[in-house]
Scaffold this motif. Structure first.
Motif, PDB file in Angstrom:
ATOM      1  N   ASP A  71       6.104   8.518  -5.454  1.00  0.00           N
ATOM      2  CA  ASP A  71       5.574   9.403  -4.419  1.00  0.00           C
ATOM      3  C   ASP A  71       4.903  10.610  -5.055  1.00  0.00           C
ATOM      4  OD1 ASP A  71       7.613  11.762  -4.496  1.00  0.00           O
ATOM      5  OD2 ASP A  71       8.875   9.973  -4.354  1.00  0.00           O
ATOM      6  N   PHE A  72       4.041  11.241  -4.275  1.00  0.00           N
ATOM      7  CA  PHE A  72       3.258  12.380  -4.729  1.00  0.00           C
ATOM      8  C   PHE A  72       3.326  13.492  -3.684  1.00  0.00           C
ATOM      9  CE2 PHE A  72       1.583   8.526  -6.539  1.00  0.00           C
ATOM     10  CZ  PHE A  72       1.330   8.849  -7.868  1.00  0.00           C
ATOM     11  N   VAL A  73       3.166  14.725  -4.156  1.00  0.00           N
ATOM     12  CA  VAL A  73       3.193  15.870  -3.251  1.00  0.00           C
ATOM     13  C   VAL A  73       2.094  15.744  -2.206  1.00  0.00           C
ATOM     14  CG1 VAL A  73       2.927  18.385  -3.095  1.00  0.00           C
ATOM     15  CG2 VAL A  73       4.218  17.365  -4.998  1.00  0.00           C
ATOM     16  N   SER A  74       0.937  15.215  -2.627  1.00  0.00           N
ATOM     17  CA  SER A  74      -0.178  15.021  -1.706  1.00  0.00           C
ATOM     18  C   SER A  74      -1.092  13.927  -2.244  1.00  0.00           C
ATOM     19  CB  SER A  74      -0.973  16.314  -1.527  1.00  0.00           C
ATOM     20  OG  SER A  74      -1.658  16.646  -2.734  1.00  0.00           O
ATOM     21  N   PHE A  75      -2.069  13.549  -1.433  1.00  0.00           N
ATOM     22  CA  PHE A  75      -3.050  12.562  -1.864  1.00  0.00           C
ATOM     23  C   PHE A  75      -3.820  13.054  -3.087  1.00  0.00           C
ATOM     24  CE2 PHE A  75      -7.469  11.097  -1.717  1.00  0.00           C
ATOM     25  CZ  PHE A  75      -7.278   9.728  -1.816  1.00  0.00           C
ATOM     26  N   TYR A  76      -4.141  14.321  -3.121  1.00  0.00           N
ATOM     27  CA  TYR A  76      -4.911  14.890  -4.238  1.00  0.00           C
ATOM     28  C   TYR A  76      -4.087  14.941  -5.512  1.00  0.00           C
ATOM     29  CZ  TYR A  76      -7.959  16.166  -0.406  1.00  0.00           C
ATOM     30  OH  TYR A  76      -8.767  16.115   0.701  1.00  0.00           O
ATOM     31  N   ASP A  77      -2.767  15.115  -5.350  1.00  0.00           N
ATOM     32  CA  ASP A  77      -1.886  15.085  -6.512  1.00  0.00           C
ATOM     33  C   ASP A  77      -1.938  13.727  -7.193  1.00  0.00           C
ATOM     34  OD1 ASP A  77       0.142  15.962  -8.298  1.00  0.00           O
ATOM     35  OD2 ASP A  77       1.640  14.914  -7.090  1.00  0.00           O
ATOM     36  N   ILE A 136       4.444   5.542  -2.018  1.00  0.00           N
ATOM     37  CA  ILE A 136       4.035   4.180  -2.362  1.00  0.00           C
ATOM     38  C   ILE A 136       5.122   3.216  -1.899  1.00  0.00           C
ATOM     39  CG2 ILE A 136       3.256   2.638  -4.184  1.00  0.00           C
ATOM     40  CD1 ILE A 136       1.527   5.115  -3.895  1.00  0.00           C
ATOM     41  N   HIS A 137       4.745   2.201  -1.133  1.00  0.00           N
ATOM     42  CA  HIS A 137       5.723   1.210  -0.678  1.00  0.00           C
ATOM     43  C   HIS A 137       6.146   0.320  -1.846  1.00  0.00           C
ATOM     44  CE1 HIS A 137       5.380   2.348   3.467  1.00  0.00           C
ATOM     45  NE2 HIS A 137       4.066   2.141   3.479  1.00  0.00           N
ATOM     46  N   PRO A 138       7.399  -0.096  -1.895  1.00  0.00           N
ATOM     47  CA  PRO A 138       7.909  -0.889  -3.028  1.00  0.00           C
ATOM     48  C   PRO A 138       7.314  -2.290  -3.063  1.00  0.00           C
ATOM     49  CG  PRO A 138       9.563  -0.777  -1.303  1.00  0.00           C
ATOM     50  CD  PRO A 138       8.462   0.159  -0.890  1.00  0.00           C
ATOM     51  N   PRO A 139       7.263  -2.888  -4.250  1.00  0.00           N
ATOM     52  CA  PRO A 139       6.756  -4.264  -4.359  1.00  0.00           C
ATOM     53  C   PRO A 139       7.752  -5.274  -3.809  1.00  0.00           C
ATOM     54  CG  PRO A 139       7.569  -3.509  -6.474  1.00  0.00           C
ATOM     55  CD  PRO A 139       7.637  -2.332  -5.552  1.00  0.00           C
ATOM     56  N   GLN A 140       7.221  -6.409  -3.353  1.00  0.00           N
ATOM     57  CA  GLN A 140       8.047  -7.542  -2.968  1.00  0.00           C
ATOM     58  C   GLN A 140       7.508  -8.780  -3.679  1.00  0.00           C
ATOM     59  OE1 GLN A 140       9.134  -8.006   1.207  1.00  0.00           O
ATOM     60  NE2 GLN A 140       8.413  -5.923   1.649  1.00  0.00           N
ATOM     61  N   GLY A 193       0.800  -1.222   0.000  1.00  0.00           N
ATOM     62  CA  GLY A 193       0.000   0.000   0.000  1.00  0.00           C
ATOM     63  C   GLY A 193       0.828   1.266   0.000  1.00  0.00           C
ATOM     64  N   GLU A 194       0.346   2.263   0.702  1.00  0.00           N
ATOM     65  CA  GLU A 194       0.929   3.596   0.660  1.00  0.00           C
ATOM     66  C   GLU A 194       0.893   4.217   2.053  1.00  0.00           C
ATOM     67  OE1 GLU A 194      -3.163   5.757  -0.817  1.00  0.00           O
ATOM     68  OE2 GLU A 194      -1.978   4.597  -2.239  1.00  0.00           O
ATOM     69  N   GLU A 195       1.584   5.348   2.185  1.00  0.00           N
ATOM     70  CA  GLU A 195       1.665   6.017   3.487  1.00  0.00           C
ATOM     71  C   GLU A 195       1.709   7.522   3.278  1.00  0.00           C
ATOM     72  OE1 GLU A 195       4.646   6.127   7.392  1.00  0.00           O
ATOM     73  OE2 GLU A 195       5.080   4.841   5.661  1.00  0.00           O
ATOM     74  N   ILE A 196       0.969   8.245   4.071  1.00  0.00           N
ATOM     75  CA  ILE A 196       1.003   9.705   4.040  1.00  0.00           C
ATOM     76  C   ILE A 196       1.934  10.184   5.158  1.00  0.00           C
ATOM     77  CG2 ILE A 196      -0.341  11.827   4.273  1.00  0.00           C
ATOM     78  CD1 ILE A 196      -2.721  10.369   3.137  1.00  0.00           C
ATOM     79  N   LEU A 197       2.993  10.886   4.790  1.00  0.00           N
ATOM     80  CA  LEU A 197       3.994  11.335   5.743  1.00  0.00           C
ATOM     81  C   LEU A 197       3.551  12.626   6.439  1.00  0.00           C
ATOM     82  CD1 LEU A 197       7.209  10.647   3.608  1.00  0.00           C
ATOM     83  CD2 LEU A 197       5.988   9.105   5.153  1.00  0.00           C
ATOM     84  N   ASP A 198       4.361  13.064   7.402  1.00  0.00           N
ATOM     85  CA  ASP A 198       4.015  14.258   8.169  1.00  0.00           C
ATOM     86  C   ASP A 198       3.929  15.505   7.302  1.00  0.00           C
ATOM     87  OD1 ASP A 198       3.928  12.736  10.438  1.00  0.00           O
ATOM     88  OD2 ASP A 198       5.997  13.167  11.045  1.00  0.00           O
TER      89      ASP A 198
END
Length: 416
Positions: free
Chosen positions: A260-266, A206-210, A195-200
């Protein structure tokens, strides 16, 4: 009679190799020599080739959802073998295809709640179903709503529940099932996303695939590298539950996405680039390749991958004004050639193309009726399959075999 009983061993092998798997399973009890023969990898390979080489017929495993007969507003699943026969003369004037229909009964020990061929589903969520992950040499890999993965050979009523994956608690998973010709083994490839994570700072990462591989002969998983599933700025992901396997390579429709993205909306504004993802079992390396150039233009192409006439092909609809059915074939230089483009002459609007073989395509119309359409003659013939609701469909062109899913031997079914 005396001369008949003195058949040579080679004559016995040639006859037995052309008999149905169900008959061969009964013949195991005839004598010790036949019991040993039917477990011999070379005979298994010969039977796989000789029994299934019948140009006049095609076998398809068809999964469909039907309305429950016991509970209101609830659906059940039915898996059915369709043995389609070429009938240029016998049924030429009829709208019903010459087809033998056999519903599949799953063993209760597999853990599914069922009544005869009807599999009861725990809910209406997409994941609460039974999915065909892939098919190879008469073996099917199934993903059950119980969370388990199963190798199953319905022809000999043999199955194996796979051990728990080493990559647990994944957000999503792309699977591929097939045969590794280098190691002479059946394998299951799993590529997972966490999945993914929103940082501070509100960036979305986006977490890398395994990835890992299950090997049937060892009944175990092992991790592999995911090189070429990423660039400096992007990852590649598969977006299909069903894998296409051909000559030691897995294929999925997928997409390329930024890391990665600047924000969720991006991220919501970002357009994903559609690609095909490959995994070569020989060197265990991932690759990717583009779709035909016109697929990146409007109107859209709704395509599926398949093996057709010993080549990888894309088939489906070009959603333009005339709803054109197209087949694109991959060439030896990893390019694409449009093999055909036709507007099917059908009364009802077509909803889903399910399977492609020879010059036929299996289709579902908006009323849930299943029919075969001949791309050369433009003849349409309905299948004697009833009670279909518009929901969960899958169709896989397959073969029948006596390949075992037990892991106490090595396989040589691709050597013949």
């Amino acid at each position: 009679m005396t001369y008949f009983c003195k058949m040579t061993e080679e004559m016995e092998v040639q006859i037995l190799a052309r008999l149905p798997p169900k008959s061969l399973m009964r013949f195991k009890c005839v004598c010790n020599s036949w019991h040993a023969l039917l477990k011999n990898p070379h005979f298994v390979a010969k039977h796989l080739h000789l029994y299934n080489y019948q140009p006049s017929s095609t076998c398809i495993l068809f999964k469909r959802s039907v309305l429950s007969r016991t509970e209101h507003n609830k659906e059940e699943l039915v898996f059915t073998f369709l043995n389609l026969h070429n009938d240029n003369e016998s049924n030429a004037d009829h709208n019903l295809i010459n087809c033998n229909v056999e519903d599949l009964h799953f063993p209760h020990s597999m853990g599914l709640k069922s009544r005869g061929p009807f599999i009861e589903l725990p809910g209406l969520e997409l994941g609460e179903s039974v999915h065909i992950v892939g098919h190879c040499d008469g073996l099917f890999c199934l993903s059950l709503y119980t969370g388990e993965l199963v190798f199953y050979n319905p022809a000999i009523k043999e199955f194996r529940v796979l051990p728990q994956s080493c990559l647990e608690n994944a957000f999503s998973c792309t699977l591929g099932f097939g045969y590794d010709p280098k190691r002479k083994d059946y394998i299951l490839l799993s590529v997972v996303s966490y999945g993914e994570e929103i940082l501070d700072d509100e960036r979305l990462v986006i977490h890398p695939p395994q990835a890992e591989i299950y090997t049937l002969s060892t009944n175990s998983w092992r991790g592999i590298e995911t090189h070429y599933l990423e660039t400096e700025t992007t990852y590649f992901w598969g977006n299909e539950t069903f894998s296409t396997y051909f000559n030691g390579v897995f294929y999925w429709l997928g997409y390329e996405e930024k890391k990665d993205f600047v924000s969720f909306y991006d991220r919501l504004e970002e357009e994903k680039t559609q690609v095909i993802i490959l995994f070569d079992t020989f060197d265990e390396v991932f690759h990717n390749m583009p779709l035909p150039d016109c697929f990146y233009e409007f109107p859209t192409h709704e395509m599926s991958l398949t093996v057709w006439n010993e080549s990888i092909a894309l088939f489906g609809f070009y959603r333009c004004e005339f709803e054109t059915f197209e087949v694109w074939v991959m060439d030896e230089f990893d390019g694409w050639t449009k093999h055909l483009s036709v507007v099917p002459k059908v009364d009802q609007e077509v909803d889903i193309p399910l399977a492609l073989w020879r010059n036929e395509v299996l289709l579902v119309d908006r009323d849930g009726r299943i029919f075969s359409y001949n791309l050369d003659t433009e003849n349409l013939k309905y299948l004697p399959v009833h009670g279909v609701s518009r929901g969960d469909f899958q169709a896989v062109v397959c073969v029948n075999s006596i390949v075992s899913v037990k892991c106490d031997n090595k396989f040589e079914t691709k050597d013949y």
